[in-house]
Enzyme design. Structure first.
Site, PDB file in Angstrom:
ATOM      1  N   HIS A 315     -35.910  25.672 -12.625  1.00  0.00           N
ATOM      2  CA  HIS A 315     -35.204  24.448 -12.253  1.00  0.00           C
ATOM      3  C   HIS A 315     -34.551  23.760 -13.444  1.00  0.00           C
ATOM      4  CE1 HIS A 315     -37.376  24.803  -8.406  1.00  0.00           C
ATOM      5  NE2 HIS A 315     -36.392  24.067  -7.940  1.00  0.00           N
ATOM      6  N   GLY A 316     -35.011  24.030 -14.640  1.00  0.00           N
ATOM      7  CA  GLY A 316     -34.360  23.399 -15.779  1.00  0.00           C
ATOM      8  C   GLY A 316     -35.077  23.665 -17.088  1.00  0.00           C
TER       9      GLY A 316
END
Length: 462
Positions: A315-316
């Protein structure tokens, strides 16, 4: 370009649909789809179209090699090549800066940070092409002999930049033979409209309130929970709205994508929540990471934490996403080892409260990329050094009470159940209501888009 833009709705999509349906020839349709998709991607990231085509070419060649040398050394080499090249590109563009920054911090070095600009959607199309080569290696899908057909799969604009993660096996037969029926097209329009309404009416409105409250320098207990609850609505209607639009667009073009969200906020456990939330991502990690590591049979706890560490990183490239992933790893560990089937014996309302409390708290880890801001929020949410409420929080809640009520209802199956019951009772209502709802929904979205500032989908950063 984003779906929720006047450019897409009024110009791009009508032109593509007209051009796409001028001929029934499959090669023609795939060519139109590829040109439209590359233009769609290049609208925001012109230079990274080259990377997209390169990734598609690499896995097309690796797929051909795996097919030719199936169950032999050549196939294994091709699979390793696919994994190394794809994950290497993802690591370089998405994670190199994060790792170098932390190495410099902890080891007091001064390694230059490349600061690559993240190509939009690289996480999604990387996973999609990997699903092809891995399934080829496992003998679960057939080779795509046409590069045009494979590029159409990789670049398909409905799901290119923000998912859902469509596996090659899901659309393999439709890449080689498909037709769009009137029912399919009508369903696609309805599904696209539903997603657009979720995004423009609910996600954008909730997000505006969430940002206003959470970005404030003075948080109370009430404002902290109000802000993160509004973000909880924003992220659901943003993500599921995009998936609905992607599924609808795919149906208009003759493709049947799987469901990606199934009312996750009515879950009775964290385990159930992740069966309903971002299904394509959850099942990808389950099938390609968790089960190969041993699943529930061998080292289940280790496997859970590996999967959720990777989920957070996916996700990041930031510590808050790593903590978010491990947060869910801990919750799922507790449910599997301590709760087991005990949650099924607890009254449903308590299960819903338990699940949503931790889901909402988890979104705080997702929202605050700055760990100091995250810690400030957590202290405020639990009343450490702050007031219970202030007049601004009360006023904001009262002003947006209608929005909260609509979001609560819209995140459950209630609207669908009501509509289906009315349709069963009256054929006239069924025939008239759906076109009217589509026209009204798109009309309202059009009016709102004229007045709203640019608000891209949250998943574009992945």
């Amino acid at each position: 370009m984003v779906f929720s833009s006047l450019m897409f709705m009024c110009i791009f999509l009508p032109i593509v649909l007209i051009a796409y349906n001028l001929s029934k020839n499959l090669t023609y349709k795939n060519t139109v789809l590829i040109i439209a998709s590359l233009f769609f991607y290049a609208w925001g990231e012109p230079i990274w179209v080259v990377l997209l085509i390169f990734s598609a070419f690499v896995d097309y060649i690796n797929g051909r090699i795996i097919d030719k040398y199936y169950a032999r050394t050549g196939a294994t080499i091709a699979l390793v090549s696919s994994l190394v090249i794809n994950l290497g590109l993802l690591a370089m563009f998405k994670y190199s800066g994060f790792f170098i920054e932390n190495i410099n911090t902890f080891l007091h070095t001064s390694i230059p940070n490349p600061n690559f600009k993240l190509p939009i959607g690289i996480s999604f199309y990387t996973f999609q092409t990997l699903s092809y080569t891995i399934d080829m290696y496992r003998g679960k899908t057939r080779v795509q002999k046409s590069f045009l057909g494979f590029l159409a799969y990789v670049s398909m604009f409905p799901q290119l930049v923000a998912g859902p993660i469509v596996r090659y096996s899901t659309v393999a037969s439709e890449l080689n033979s498909r037709r769009v029926t009137a029912d399919d097209f009508a369903y696609g329009v309805k599904r696209f409209t539903a997603g657009m309404c979720k995004k423009v009416m609910l996600a954008n409105s909730s997000g505006a309130v969430a940002s206003m409250v959470l970005d404030s320098t003075r948080l109370t207990v009430a404002s902290s929970w109000l802000g993160i609850i509004m973000y909880t609505f924003q992220i659901y209607f943003d993500f599921s709205g995009y998936s609905d639009m992607a599924i609808g667009l795919g149906r208009m073009l003759g493709f049947h994508f799987g469901e990606n969200f199934e009312y996750p906020y009515i879950s009775r456990s964290i385990t159930e929540f992740w069966r309903r939330w971002h299904i394509s991502l959850s099942t990808f990690f389950r099938d390609y990471v968790y089960i190969p590591l041993g699943g529930n049979r061998y080292h289940a706890i280790r496997n859970i934490f590996i999967v959720w560490l990777l989920t957070g990183l996916w996700h990041g490239a930031s510590w808050n996403f790593i903590f978010w992933g491990l947060f869910y790893g801990v919750l799922l560990f507790i449910e599997k080892t301590l709760f087991k089937k005990k949650l099924q014996k607890i009254p449903a309302p308590f299960c819903y409260i338990y699940t949503m409390f931790f889901v909402i708290l988890g979104w705080a880890l997702f929202y605050f990329t700055d760990l100091n801001a995250l810690w400030t929020f957590i202290k405020s949410a639990f009343g450490v050094g702050t007031a219970l409420y202030d007049l601004t929080a009360v006023s904001t809640f009262c002003t947006n009470a209608w929005l909260i009520a609509v979001c609560v209802i819209a995140s459950t199956p209630i609207p669908t159940i009501i509509h289906k019951n009315f349709c069963k009772k009256s054929k006239v209502f069924a025939a008239i209501s759906e076109p009217v709802l589509v026209i009204v929904g798109l009309g309202v979205c059009f009016v709102l888009l004229v007045g709203q500032t640019y608000n891209p989908f949250l998943y574009f950063r992945f």
